[in-house]
Design an enzyme around this catalytic site. Structure first.
Site, PDB file in Angstrom:
ATOM      1  N   GLY A  24     -72.691 -38.122 -24.238  1.00  0.00           N
ATOM      2  CA  GLY A  24     -71.827 -39.264 -24.696  1.00  0.00           C
ATOM      3  C   GLY A  24     -72.832 -40.392 -25.228  1.00  0.00           C
ATOM      4  O   GLY A  24     -73.950 -40.218 -25.504  1.00  0.00           O
ATOM      5  N   ILE A  25     -72.446 -41.696 -24.798  1.00  0.00           N
ATOM      6  CA  ILE A  25     -73.168 -42.776 -25.117  1.00  0.00           C
ATOM      7  C   ILE A  25     -74.526 -42.866 -24.518  1.00  0.00           C
ATOM      8  O   ILE A  25     -75.353 -43.117 -25.467  1.00  0.00           O
ATOM      9  CB  ILE A  25     -72.172 -44.176 -24.677  1.00  0.00           C
ATOM     10  CG1 ILE A  25     -70.817 -44.097 -25.336  1.00  0.00           C
ATOM     11  CG2 ILE A  25     -72.803 -45.356 -24.847  1.00  0.00           C
ATOM     12  CD1 ILE A  25     -69.626 -45.182 -24.771  1.00  0.00           C
ATOM     13  N   ASN A 153     -56.202 -52.758 -19.036  1.00  0.00           N
ATOM     14  CA  ASN A 153     -55.857 -51.645 -19.479  1.00  0.00           C
ATOM     15  C   ASN A 153     -54.955 -51.019 -18.492  1.00  0.00           C
ATOM     16  O   ASN A 153     -55.214 -50.820 -17.324  1.00  0.00           O
ATOM     17  CB  ASN A 153     -57.115 -50.640 -19.971  1.00  0.00           C
ATOM     18  CG  ASN A 153     -56.435 -49.668 -20.801  1.00  0.00           C
ATOM     19  OD1 ASN A 153     -55.612 -50.018 -21.793  1.00  0.00           O
ATOM     20  ND2 ASN A 153     -57.234 -48.473 -21.123  1.00  0.00           N
ATOM     21  N   TYR A 159     -60.942 -49.368 -12.894  1.00  0.00           N
ATOM     22  CA  TYR A 159     -61.951 -49.416 -14.160  1.00  0.00           C
ATOM     23  C   TYR A 159     -62.230 -50.855 -14.720  1.00  0.00           C
ATOM     24  O   TYR A 159     -63.346 -51.348 -14.806  1.00  0.00           O
ATOM     25  CB  TYR A 159     -61.553 -48.411 -15.280  1.00  0.00           C
ATOM     26  CG  TYR A 159     -62.389 -48.278 -16.264  1.00  0.00           C
ATOM     27  CD1 TYR A 159     -63.664 -47.324 -16.246  1.00  0.00           C
ATOM     28  CD2 TYR A 159     -62.246 -48.612 -17.496  1.00  0.00           C
ATOM     29  CE1 TYR A 159     -64.542 -47.366 -17.082  1.00  0.00           C
ATOM     30  CE2 TYR A 159     -63.233 -48.728 -18.689  1.00  0.00           C
ATOM     31  CZ  TYR A 159     -64.324 -47.807 -18.362  1.00  0.00           C
ATOM     32  OH  TYR A 159     -65.115 -47.344 -19.465  1.00  0.00           O
TER      33      TYR A 159
HETATM   34  P1  NAI Z   1     -69.311 -39.725 -20.514  1.00  0.00           P
HETATM   35  O1  NAI Z   1     -68.252 -39.436 -19.290  1.00  0.00           O
HETATM   36  O2  NAI Z   1     -69.322 -38.981 -21.585  1.00  0.00           O
HETATM   37  O3  NAI Z   1     -70.496 -39.762 -20.003  1.00  0.00           O
HETATM   38  C1  NAI Z   1     -70.858 -40.643 -18.486  1.00  0.00           C
HETATM   39  C2  NAI Z   1     -72.203 -39.949 -18.135  1.00  0.00           C
HETATM   40  O4  NAI Z   1     -72.268 -40.570 -16.721  1.00  0.00           O
HETATM   41  C3  NAI Z   1     -71.987 -38.499 -17.714  1.00  0.00           C
HETATM   42  O5  NAI Z   1     -73.128 -37.760 -18.048  1.00  0.00           O
HETATM   43  C4  NAI Z   1     -71.972 -38.451 -16.130  1.00  0.00           C
HETATM   44  O6  NAI Z   1     -72.291 -37.395 -15.502  1.00  0.00           O
HETATM   45  C5  NAI Z   1     -72.727 -39.858 -15.971  1.00  0.00           C
HETATM   46  N1  NAI Z   1     -72.395 -40.247 -14.481  1.00  0.00           N
HETATM   47  C6  NAI Z   1     -71.226 -40.279 -13.970  1.00  0.00           C
HETATM   48  N2  NAI Z   1     -71.522 -40.624 -12.698  1.00  0.00           N
HETATM   49  C7  NAI Z   1     -72.806 -40.671 -12.393  1.00  0.00           C
HETATM   50  C8  NAI Z   1     -73.643 -41.196 -11.155  1.00  0.00           C
HETATM   51  N3  NAI Z   1     -72.844 -41.520 -10.094  1.00  0.00           N
HETATM   52  N4  NAI Z   1     -74.843 -41.055 -11.459  1.00  0.00           N
HETATM   53  C9  NAI Z   1     -75.531 -40.739 -12.518  1.00  0.00           C
HETATM   54  N5  NAI Z   1     -74.638 -40.450 -13.833  1.00  0.00           N
HETATM   55  C10 NAI Z   1     -73.562 -40.595 -13.473  1.00  0.00           C
HETATM   56  O7  NAI Z   1     -68.489 -41.147 -20.875  1.00  0.00           O
HETATM   57  P2  NAI Z   1     -68.975 -42.143 -22.095  1.00  0.00           P
HETATM   58  O8  NAI Z   1     -67.987 -42.333 -22.724  1.00  0.00           O
HETATM   59  O9  NAI Z   1     -70.200 -41.800 -22.642  1.00  0.00           O
HETATM   60  O10 NAI Z   1     -69.270 -43.453 -21.386  1.00  0.00           O
HETATM   61  C11 NAI Z   1     -70.685 -43.964 -21.097  1.00  0.00           C
HETATM   62  C12 NAI Z   1     -70.493 -45.551 -20.552  1.00  0.00           C
HETATM   63  O11 NAI Z   1     -69.590 -46.290 -21.699  1.00  0.00           O
HETATM   64  C13 NAI Z   1     -69.473 -45.644 -19.299  1.00  0.00           C
HETATM   65  O12 NAI Z   1     -69.988 -46.617 -18.361  1.00  0.00           O
HETATM   66  C14 NAI Z   1     -68.113 -46.017 -19.562  1.00  0.00           C
HETATM   67  O13 NAI Z   1     -67.409 -46.593 -18.699  1.00  0.00           O
HETATM   68  C15 NAI Z   1     -68.476 -46.868 -20.858  1.00  0.00           C
HETATM   69  N6  NAI Z   1     -67.542 -47.165 -21.764  1.00  0.00           N
HETATM   70  C16 NAI Z   1     -67.016 -45.810 -22.742  1.00  0.00           C
HETATM   71  C17 NAI Z   1     -65.979 -46.148 -23.385  1.00  0.00           C
HETATM   72  C18 NAI Z   1     -65.569 -44.972 -24.256  1.00  0.00           C
HETATM   73  O14 NAI Z   1     -64.571 -45.423 -24.982  1.00  0.00           O
HETATM   74  N7  NAI Z   1     -65.966 -43.878 -24.293  1.00  0.00           N
HETATM   75  C19 NAI Z   1     -65.610 -47.477 -23.767  1.00  0.00           C
HETATM   76  C20 NAI Z   1     -66.037 -48.592 -23.152  1.00  0.00           C
HETATM   77  C21 NAI Z   1     -66.912 -48.320 -22.026  1.00  0.00           C
END
Ligand code: NAI
Length: 251
Positions: A24-25, A153, A159
């Site tokens: 992801g991001i 939201n 969250y």
């Molecule tokens: P994702 O779920 O694809 O990736 C998140 C990553 O964080 C995963 O690889 C996961 O294993 C890791 N992770 C979770 N818990 C963990 C922990 N305890 N220790 C270490 N790593 C951990 O999510 P995404 O979409 O890439 O999101 C990344 C960030 O961006 C998050 O903080 C999310 O809240 C934020 N975000 C995402 C949005 C979206 O639309 N996708 C919008 C706004 C914010």
């Protein structure tokens, strides 16, 4: 001072930690920071396994299995960076989770896990690294908040509260870290196409896309480039800010 002529490899010689970097991001942030010359330490939960090594290999960095909520997370990172690099320049607190439920059904487990990963861990990590003198002068902390922390939201009180808390952290830490020449800023993404948002029911997902300032789902690179700006010397005088990326303009 005169403007720098060009920003070829603005992060050369810098060491950056990106949490949640397996996918992801976070994975794209790792790529962009490495492109800009940083050595990237890609961190994610041990269960991320191969995906984490893939990110690290792709960016020529190091994989660090790390649950950011573990009691020894800060100590582990500090030990890693002090031993191998003599310190750390950039922390990107990107690891995050959702555990959505409407408020009436929001149980303590969902509440606590989200607050713990999204809010407590970023704060603890920064504190521990500073205490252990592992964060170098002139460094940058970038926290990944969310538009949900600004606008709220439905189904995401846990969250939204965690991501609003992150904005509070940035505001509070900015003057404290400024004393060490360290900046701290947040990005607040709107709907970005990742595995996290792919799990949202279709109708809600479509609403998220439409509320994006681009009128479509944003891409991970949109967030990563903004993080790279906050990590780079181009933003040395920019601290305590929250920038919406693909944030909704219609609410
Ligand atoms: P994702 O779920 O694809 O990736 C998140 C990553 O964080 C995963 O690889 C996961 O294993 C890791 N992770 C979770 N818990 C963990 C922990 N305890 N220790 C270490 N790593 C951990 O999510 P995404 O979409 O890439 O999101 C990344 C960030 O961006 C998050 O903080 C999310 O809240 C934020 N975000 C995402 C949005 C979206 O639309 N996708 C919008 C706004 C914010």
């Amino acid at each position: 001072a005169a403007p720098v002529e060009s920003w070829d490899k603005p992060l050369a010689g810098k060491v950056a930690l990106v949490t949640g970097a397996a996918r992801g991001i976070g994975a794209t942030i790792a790529e962009v920071l490495a492109r800009d010359g940083a050595h990237v330490i890609a961190a994610d939960i041990p269960a991320a396994g191969e995906a984490l090594s893939e990110t690290a290999n792709k960016v020529g960095g190091t994989a660090l299995p790390l649950d950011v909520t573990a009691d020894d997370a800060g100590a582990k990172v500090a030990e890693h960076v002090l031993e191998r690099h003599g310190g750390l320049d950039i922390i990107v607190n990107n690891a995050g989770i959702t555990r959505d439920k409407l408020l009436a059904n929001m149980d303590a487990g969902r509440w606590n896990s989200v607050i713990s990963v999204n809010l407590i861990a970023p704060q603890t990590l920064v504190n521990e690294l500073i205490e252990r003198k592992a964060l170098r002068k002139g460094g940058a902390v970038v926290d990944v908040s969310s538009i949900a922390g600004i606008a709220g939201n439905r189904g995401q009180t846990n969250y939204g509260a965690s991501k609003a808390g992150v904005i509070g952290l940035v505001d509070t830490y900015a003057p404290i870290l400024a004393k060490s020449g360290i900046t701290i800023n947040a990005v607040a993404p709107g709907f970005i196409e990742t595995a996290m948002t792919a799990a949202i029911p279709l109708a809600t997902r479509e609403v998220g896309r439409r509320m994006n300032s681009l009128q479509q789902g944003g891409q991970t690179v949109d967030v990563a480039e903004t993080v790279a700006y906050f990590a780079s010397p181009a933003s040395n005088a920019v601290t305590g800010n929250v920038v919406r990326v693909c944030g909704q303009s219609l609410l």
